[in-house]
Design an enzyme around this catalytic site. Structure first.
Site, mmCIF file in Angstrom:
data_model
loop_
_atom_site.group_PDB
_atom_site.id
_atom_site.type_symbol
_atom_site.label_atom_id
_atom_site.label_comp_id
_atom_site.label_asym_id
_atom_site.label_seq_id
_atom_site.Cartn_x
_atom_site.Cartn_y
_atom_site.Cartn_z
ATOM 1 N N GLU A 1 -5.723 -7.075 -85.662
ATOM 2 C CA GLU A 1 -5.951 -7.764 -86.785
ATOM 3 C C GLU A 1 -5.148 -7.319 -87.966
ATOM 4 O O GLU A 1 -5.218 -5.956 -88.231
ATOM 5 C CB GLU A 1 -7.663 -7.979 -87.101
ATOM 6 C CG GLU A 1 -8.304 -8.867 -85.894
ATOM 7 C CD GLU A 1 -9.647 -8.514 -85.800
ATOM 8 O OE1 GLU A 1 -10.253 -8.792 -87.005
ATOM 9 O OE2 GLU A 1 -10.319 -8.268 -84.659
ATOM 10 N N CYS B 1 -4.056 -5.177 -95.275
ATOM 11 C CA CYS B 1 -4.712 -4.340 -94.402
ATOM 12 C C CYS B 1 -4.244 -4.330 -92.955
ATOM 13 O O CYS B 1 -4.513 -5.441 -92.441
ATOM 14 C CB CYS B 1 -6.262 -4.756 -94.363
ATOM 15 S SG CYS B 1 -7.459 -3.646 -93.786
ATOM 16 N N CYS C 1 -10.017 1.164 -80.758
ATOM 17 C CA CYS C 1 -10.603 2.447 -81.286
ATOM 18 C C CYS C 1 -11.283 3.497 -80.549
ATOM 19 O O CYS C 1 -12.234 2.705 -79.588
ATOM 20 C CB CYS C 1 -11.087 2.229 -82.731
ATOM 21 S SG CYS C 1 -11.396 3.832 -83.638
ATOM 22 N N CYS D 1 -17.763 4.865 -84.147
ATOM 23 C CA CYS D 1 -18.586 4.545 -85.280
ATOM 24 C C CYS D 1 -19.707 3.309 -84.969
ATOM 25 O O CYS D 1 -19.487 2.521 -84.623
ATOM 26 C CB CYS D 1 -17.700 4.583 -86.730
ATOM 27 S SG CYS D 1 -16.656 5.750 -87.062
ATOM 28 N N CYS E 1 -19.178 -0.176 -86.623
ATOM 29 C CA CYS E 1 -17.855 -0.627 -86.682
ATOM 30 C C CYS E 1 -17.686 -1.677 -85.605
ATOM 31 O O CYS E 1 -17.839 -1.215 -84.447
ATOM 32 C CB CYS E 1 -17.072 0.325 -86.799
ATOM 33 S SG CYS E 1 -15.259 -0.049 -87.090
ATOM 34 N N GLY F 1 -8.402 0.640 -85.544
ATOM 35 C CA GLY F 1 -7.951 2.149 -85.210
ATOM 36 C C GLY F 1 -8.327 3.194 -86.070
ATOM 37 O O GLY F 1 -8.522 2.983 -87.257
ATOM 38 N N GLU F 2 -7.896 4.489 -85.644
ATOM 39 C CA GLU F 2 -8.021 5.636 -86.459
ATOM 40 C C GLU F 2 -6.379 5.890 -86.693
ATOM 41 O O GLU F 2 -5.879 6.702 -85.773
ATOM 42 C CB GLU F 2 -8.583 6.499 -85.968
ATOM 43 C CG GLU F 2 -8.714 7.931 -86.306
ATOM 44 C CD GLU F 2 -9.053 8.203 -87.756
ATOM 45 O OE1 GLU F 2 -9.762 7.556 -88.183
ATOM 46 O OE2 GLU F 2 -8.037 8.701 -88.535
ATOM 47 N N SER G 1 -6.796 5.538 -94.429
ATOM 48 C CA SER G 1 -8.171 5.888 -94.138
ATOM 49 C C SER G 1 -8.607 6.343 -92.805
ATOM 50 O O SER G 1 -8.182 6.125 -91.854
ATOM 51 C CB SER G 1 -9.061 4.576 -94.303
ATOM 52 O OG SER G 1 -10.427 4.692 -93.871
ATOM 53 N N SER H 1 -13.673 8.299 -94.901
ATOM 54 C CA SER H 1 -14.801 7.489 -94.295
ATOM 55 C C SER H 1 -16.048 8.701 -94.121
ATOM 56 O O SER H 1 -16.108 9.214 -93.263
ATOM 57 C CB SER H 1 -14.874 6.581 -93.057
ATOM 58 O OG SER H 1 -13.740 5.870 -93.290
ATOM 59 N N HIS I 1 -19.814 8.264 -95.129
ATOM 60 C CA HIS I 1 -20.921 7.435 -94.628
ATOM 61 C C HIS I 1 -22.354 8.130 -94.647
ATOM 62 O O HIS I 1 -22.975 7.448 -94.124
ATOM 63 C CB HIS I 1 -20.770 6.710 -93.656
ATOM 64 C CG HIS I 1 -19.157 5.804 -93.558
ATOM 65 N ND1 HIS I 1 -19.035 5.075 -94.733
ATOM 66 C CD2 HIS I 1 -18.333 5.688 -92.673
ATOM 67 C CE1 HIS I 1 -17.808 4.225 -94.498
ATOM 68 N NE2 HIS I 1 -17.515 4.675 -93.113
ATOM 69 N N CYS J 1 -12.277 -6.281 -90.398
ATOM 70 C CA CYS J 1 -11.653 -6.105 -89.072
ATOM 71 C C CYS J 1 -12.501 -5.752 -87.703
ATOM 72 O O CYS J 1 -13.321 -5.194 -87.847
ATOM 73 C CB CYS J 1 -10.481 -5.060 -89.150
ATOM 74 S SG CYS J 1 -9.034 -5.878 -89.725
HETATM 75 N N1 SAH Z 1 -10.458 4.754 -88.832
HETATM 76 C C1 SAH Z 1 -10.497 4.586 -90.085
HETATM 77 C C2 SAH Z 1 -10.089 3.048 -90.817
HETATM 78 C C3 SAH Z 1 -11.455 2.306 -90.304
HETATM 79 S S1 SAH Z 1 -11.593 0.787 -91.273
HETATM 80 C C4 SAH Z 1 -11.713 5.128 -90.846
HETATM 81 O O1 SAH Z 1 -12.606 5.397 -89.972
HETATM 82 O O2 SAH Z 1 -11.558 5.458 -91.875
HETATM 83 C C5 SAH Z 1 -11.891 1.099 -92.876
HETATM 84 C C6 SAH Z 1 -13.505 1.318 -93.384
HETATM 85 O O3 SAH Z 1 -14.410 0.293 -93.139
HETATM 86 C C7 SAH Z 1 -13.976 2.626 -92.977
HETATM 87 O O4 SAH Z 1 -14.415 3.409 -94.100
HETATM 88 C C8 SAH Z 1 -15.031 2.374 -91.979
HETATM 89 O O5 SAH Z 1 -15.931 3.128 -91.637
HETATM 90 C C9 SAH Z 1 -15.480 1.134 -92.718
HETATM 91 N N2 SAH Z 1 -16.488 0.143 -91.796
HETATM 92 C C10 SAH Z 1 -16.301 -0.040 -90.515
HETATM 93 N N3 SAH Z 1 -17.261 -0.913 -90.231
HETATM 94 C C11 SAH Z 1 -17.909 -1.329 -91.164
HETATM 95 C C12 SAH Z 1 -18.870 -2.236 -91.375
HETATM 96 N N4 SAH Z 1 -19.357 -2.860 -90.329
HETATM 97 N N5 SAH Z 1 -19.412 -2.494 -92.459
HETATM 98 C C13 SAH Z 1 -18.772 -1.849 -93.903
HETATM 99 N N6 SAH Z 1 -17.865 -0.947 -93.493
HETATM 100 C C14 SAH Z 1 -17.303 -0.649 -92.381
#
Ligand code: SAH
Length: 354
Positions: free
Chosen positions: A100, A113, A120, A124, A127, A167-168, A199, A222, A224, A341
Site C-alpha cells: 500500500e 507514504c 512486517c 507491534c 499495527c 514494513g520496517e 520511520s 516510533s 509509543h 496502511c
Molecule cells: N516500521 C516503521 C513504520 C511504521 S508505520 C515504524 O515502526 O516506525 C508509521 C507509524 O504509524 C509508526 O509510528 C507506527 O507505529 C504507527 N502506527 C502503526 N499502527 C498504527 C495505528 N493503528 N494507529 C496509529 N499509529 C499506528
C-alpha cells in the site's frame, strides 16, 4: 516472470552503463554508454515497457526486454478521499504480492507514504501491517516505483516522501539505502534528502549504521511508550533493544550531526496517555533536539485498543510543551478511505484464504 532477468530499475546510471557494456558484447547490438542516462530517465517517468522508450532503437529495446524487466508496481486498487483528495493505492508487484501507498496533498507539496516490505515481522500490537504476515523485502525499484507510479497516476509532482507504510525500513537496510540514492538522483525524481522521512520501530544497530551515512533525512522513531514494560507490551522489538539503548542511539545520531529527530507516539486510551506518561516522556527526551508527533490510534479490526480522548491528548500536548518540546497531533487525511496502511493488504490476503 523469468527471474533470470535483471531488475534494471534498481540500478543507478553507472550500473546501467556497465550492464549495457555487457549486453552489447553478449548480443552484438551496441548499447552506447550515453543511453544509460536516457533509459534511467524513462524508468523514472514510469514506463511499463521498453517499447515506450521512443529515443532508443527497436533493436536495442529488444535486447533490453530480453534481458531485463521493469518492476514498476501496477495499480491494483485505488481509493480517492472525497474529503481531502488523498489517494490510497494497493499496488501489485511482479510476483502478485501487494503493498500500500498513500498520496497526500499538503500546502507544502505532495507527500507519498510508501511501503518498504511486503508485510512486517516487527509485530507491534496495534499495527495492521503485521496481521497479514511477512512475505519479503521490497527491491529498491519496488520502493521507488510506488512514488513513480503514484506521481504518474495523479499527474502531479511528489515533493516529499515518508517511509511509514507497510514494513520496517531498517529491516530492509541495503535496499532502502539504494532507494534513497536513486530517488535523490538528479536525472531521476531528484527528491532531496531533506524531504524524506524514515520511520523505525527502533532497530538500534541499524540506527547507528544510518548515522554513519550522514544523510540529511528526517529520522522518525516510533516510541509509543515511556517505560520499558509498557513498550515491551506494545512492541516486541523493545525486548531486543531497551528504551535506554534506543534513546542512547538517538543521542549518538544527533551528536553525529543528524537532523532533529521526530518521535512518534500513538495515543492509546488507558495504555500510554496519562499525565504521568507525558511527564516521563519529557524526562526521557530531555536535552534532545526533537519533535513529538502524537498519533491518535487508528482502530484496527481484530485489535481491541481504542484511541485516546480529546482531553487526554490536549493534556499530553500541554505537558510536553511546558517542558519545551514541540508537539503536534497528526491530522488524519483520507479518513473516509481508511488511508492508514496495512488494512488493505490484510483484507486482500484474508479474502484469498477464505
Ligand atoms: N516500521 C516503521 C513504520 C511504521 S508505520 C515504524 O515502526 O516506525 C508509521 C507509524 O504509524 C509508526 O509510528 C507506527 O507505529 C504507527 N502506527 C502503526 N499502527 C498504527 C495505528 N493503528 N494507529 C496509529 N499509529 C499506528
Amino acid at each position: 516472470m523469468d527471474n533470470k532477468k535483471i531488475d534494471i530499475s534498481s540500478l543507478d546510471i553507472p550500473e546501467i552503463a556497465a550492464l549495457f557494456e555487457e549486453l552489447s558484447e553478449k548480443s552484438g547490438v551496441k548499447l552506447e554508454k550515453f543511453r544509460a542516462k536516457q533509459v534511467f530517465s524513462w524508468l523514472n517517468k514510469g514506463v511499463y515497457s521498453f517499447d515506450e522508450m521512443t529515443n532508443v532503437s527497436k533493436a536495442q529495446r529488444t535486447v533490453l526486454s530480453e534481458n531485463c524487466y521493469i518492476a514498476l508496481p501496477a495499480v491494483e486498487k485505488k481509493y480517492v478521499s472525497k474529503i481531502d483528495g488523498t489517494v490510497k493505492y494497493l499496488f501489485k508487484l511482479f510476483d502478485g504480492e501487494c503493498v500500500e501507498s498513500v498520496f497526500m496533498r499538503y500546502e507544502h507539496g505532495n507527500t507519498v507514504c510508501i511501503s518498504t516490505q511486503a508485510g512486517c515481522r516487527m509485530g507491534c500490537r496495534f499495527c495492521a501491517s503485521t496481521i497479514a504476515g511477512f512475505t519479503r523485502n521490497l527491491t529498491p525499484s519496488e520502493i521507488l516505483g510506488q512514488v513513480i507510479a503514484a506521481s504518474k497516476d495523479t499527474g502531479e509532482r511528489v515533493s516529499n516522501i515518508v517511509m511509514m507504510g507497510i514494513g520496517e525500513p531498517l529491516d530492509n537496510f541495503d535496499n532502502v539505502m539504494k532507494f534513497l540514492e536513486l530517488v535523490n538522483c538528479e536525472e531521476g525524481l531528484n527528491i532531496g534528502y531533506r524531504h524524506i522521512s524514515l520511520s523505525t520501530c527502533g532497530i538500534v544497530p541499524k540506527i547507528l549504521e544510518l548515522s554513519e551515512k550522514k544523510l540529511p533525512i528526517t529520522l522518525s522513531i516510533s516510541l509509543h511508550a515511556t517505560n520499558q514494560k509498557e513498550r515491551e507490551n506494545l512492541m516486541p522489538i523493545a525486548k531486543k533493544y531497551s528504551i535506554d539503548e534506543l534513546l542512547g542511539a538517538c543521542r549518538k545520531y544527533l551528536e553525529g550531526g543528524g537532523k532533529r529527530i521526530s518521535f512518534e507516539y500513538t495515543m492509546i486510551e488507558g495504555e500510554n496517555d496519562s499525565r504521568e506518561d507525558a511527564m516521563r516522556l519529557a524526562k526521557l527526551l530531555s536535552g534532545m533536539l526533537c519533535h513529538v508527533n502524537l498519533i491518535p490510534l487508528n482502530t484496527v479490526s481484530g485489535r481491541d485498543y481504542r484511541k485516546s480522548g480529546k482531553e487526554a491528548i490536549a493534556n499530553f500536548v500541554s505537558i510536553l510543551e511546558k517542558h519545551g518540546f514541540p508537539a503536534t497531533v497528526r491530522r488524519r487525511l483520507g479518513s473516509d478511505i481508511d488511508a492508514s496502511c496495512g488494512q488493505l493488504r490484510a483484507s486482500k490476503i484474508e479474502a484469498k484464504n477464505t
